[in-house]
Write an enzyme that holds these catalytic residues in place. Structure first.
Site, PDB file in Angstrom:
ATOM      1  CB  SER A 220      -0.968  -0.049   1.185  1.00 37.23           C
ATOM      2  OG  SER A 220      -2.014   0.878   1.052  1.00 37.23           O
ATOM      3  CG  ASP A 278      -5.433  -3.968  -4.284  1.00 38.75           C
ATOM      4  OD1 ASP A 278      -6.066  -2.961  -3.902  1.00 38.75           O
ATOM      5  OD2 ASP A 278      -4.294  -4.244  -3.869  1.00 38.75           O
ATOM      6  CG  HIS A 344      -5.445  -2.513  -0.624  1.00 40.54           C
ATOM      7  ND1 HIS A 344      -4.327  -2.347  -1.408  1.00 40.54           N
ATOM      8  CD2 HIS A 344      -5.232  -1.755   0.495  1.00 40.54           C
ATOM      9  CE1 HIS A 344      -3.483  -1.528  -0.813  1.00 40.54           C
ATOM     10  NE2 HIS A 344      -4.012  -1.160   0.351  1.00 40.54           N
TER      11      HIS A 344
END
Length: 359
Positions: A220, A278, A344
């Site tokens: 991320s 994602d 994600h």
């Protein structure tokens, strides 16, 4: 040292070292545009993790809805990544190393749990405020004599307030100069404030073990910082470029097209792992026709079904446009937002944000 003074110091260093590819990129731009384009703002909450997820998302995005303006030549990125192959086992190990960054205090204990056979030693952990509301970014440096590896890993978003600040800063096109291109201000500032303390520790380890590979990884937000760090390490030739390996997970777009080209030239063994739908790799929004708009660098490794494990169906994305392959994640419409957020937060059955929660 203040954020601004650190940034000036890095900018000064960059100006003294002109990027070799910058002259070849003048006047290059993209003219792709979406014939159908709708935007929305979504806020998702995971109450079990205390996690809020705020994104801008485009929908629908279909391959046949994108075309190039007639008569405009679109430069494509040279594909350096075909020299290397994706290694699923290494990808899983990198994900575990990324997960260790989320540990609150006991990084070494979490490391021993994550990869006990490799006997990684955490050399240092750096945590610093990285935005206007004093949210903290974090990363660590570790090494393994078993693998002959030095690893630098960066943590993802810590809390909903940090996420909101990231969102507000990444609504616009990349604006911060970096290696002949531009990157998002949040990603660069986070790199700068951490690098001040990470760099001397990294150099010390490289001096002691000059033949070791340098692995760079993150999930991320941590993936975006890892992208910038890997390019900087390669650009400064801190180690031979063939010794640098980058694996990221759920990485947002870091910079513009020029930065993507530079990164592809500098970091050859680079893998941007995307878990099916994602949502984070879709932001900041791809903006065809907008000079300096966000653009991914390579190499995308796309899990064509939810990545329940490393053996789930996947493909290396070498199609066009280079690094924004329409047959991979960019061409997949998001039909279930909650599922996209889940994909994600979890890769290969591992939730990086909570992996070290017991330590």
């Amino acid at each position: 040292m203040s954020f601004s003074s650190q940034n000036r110091k890095l900018q000064s260093s960059l100006k003294r070292n002109e990027s070799p590819a910058s002259t070849t990129l003048k006047n290059s731009h993209f003219s792709e545009f979406l014939q159908r384009f709708h935007c929305g703002v979504f806020i998702m909450f995971d109450l079990r993790m205390g996690f809020a997820f705020v994104v801008l998302v485009s929908a629908p995005v279909f391959p046949n809805a994108i075309r190039s303006e007639e008569g405009v030549r679109i430069k494509t990125l040279r594909n350096y990544h075909k020299t290397f192959n994706y290694q699923p086992e290494l990808s899983y190990k990198m994900l575990l190393l990324s997960s260790v960054t989320y540990s609150e205090h006991e990084h070494q204990k979490c490391m021993n749990k994550a990869v006990p056979q490799d006997k990684f030693q955490v050399e240092s952990v750096v945590t610093r405020p990285c935005d206007a509301i004093k949210s903290k970014c974090s990363g660590f440096v570790a090494f393994s004599h078993v693998l002959q590896v030095i690893v630098i890993a960066f943590r993802g978003t810590k809390d909903p307030f940090q996420l909101m600040d990231e969102l507000l800063e990444t609504l616009f096109v990349p604006s911060e100069d970096f290696l002949g291109g531009k990157v998002q201000s949040y990603w660069k500032r986070s790199f700068v404030v951490l690098w001040k303390d990470i760099e001397p520790r990294l150099k010390s380890l490289i001096s002691a073990y000059p033949s070791y590979q340098v692995w760079v990884t993150g999930h991320s937000l941590g993936a975006a910082i890892a992208s910038v760090a890997s390019a900087w390490i390669a650009y400064k030739r801190m180690v031979p470029r063939e010794n640098i390996i980058l694996y990221t997970f759920g990485m947002p777009r870091v910079g513009d097209y020029k930065y993507a080209l530079q990164h592809d030239q500098l970091v050859h063994n680079s893998w941007r792992v995307v878990n099916f739908d994602d949502i984070v790799p879709r932001v900041p929004l791809f903006t065809p026709g907008l000079p300096g708009g966000a653009y991914h660098h390579g190499q995308e490794l796309f899990y064509t079904k939810p990545a329940l494990n490393i053996c789930s169906p996947h493909k290396e994305c070498h199609g066009k446009p280079t690094d924004e392959d329409l047959t991979c994640s960019r061409g997949l419409a998001i039909t279930d937002l909650q599922q996209s957020v889940k994909h994600h937060l979890e890769y290969f059955g591992v939730r990086p944000g909570s992996y070290c929660a017991t330590y």
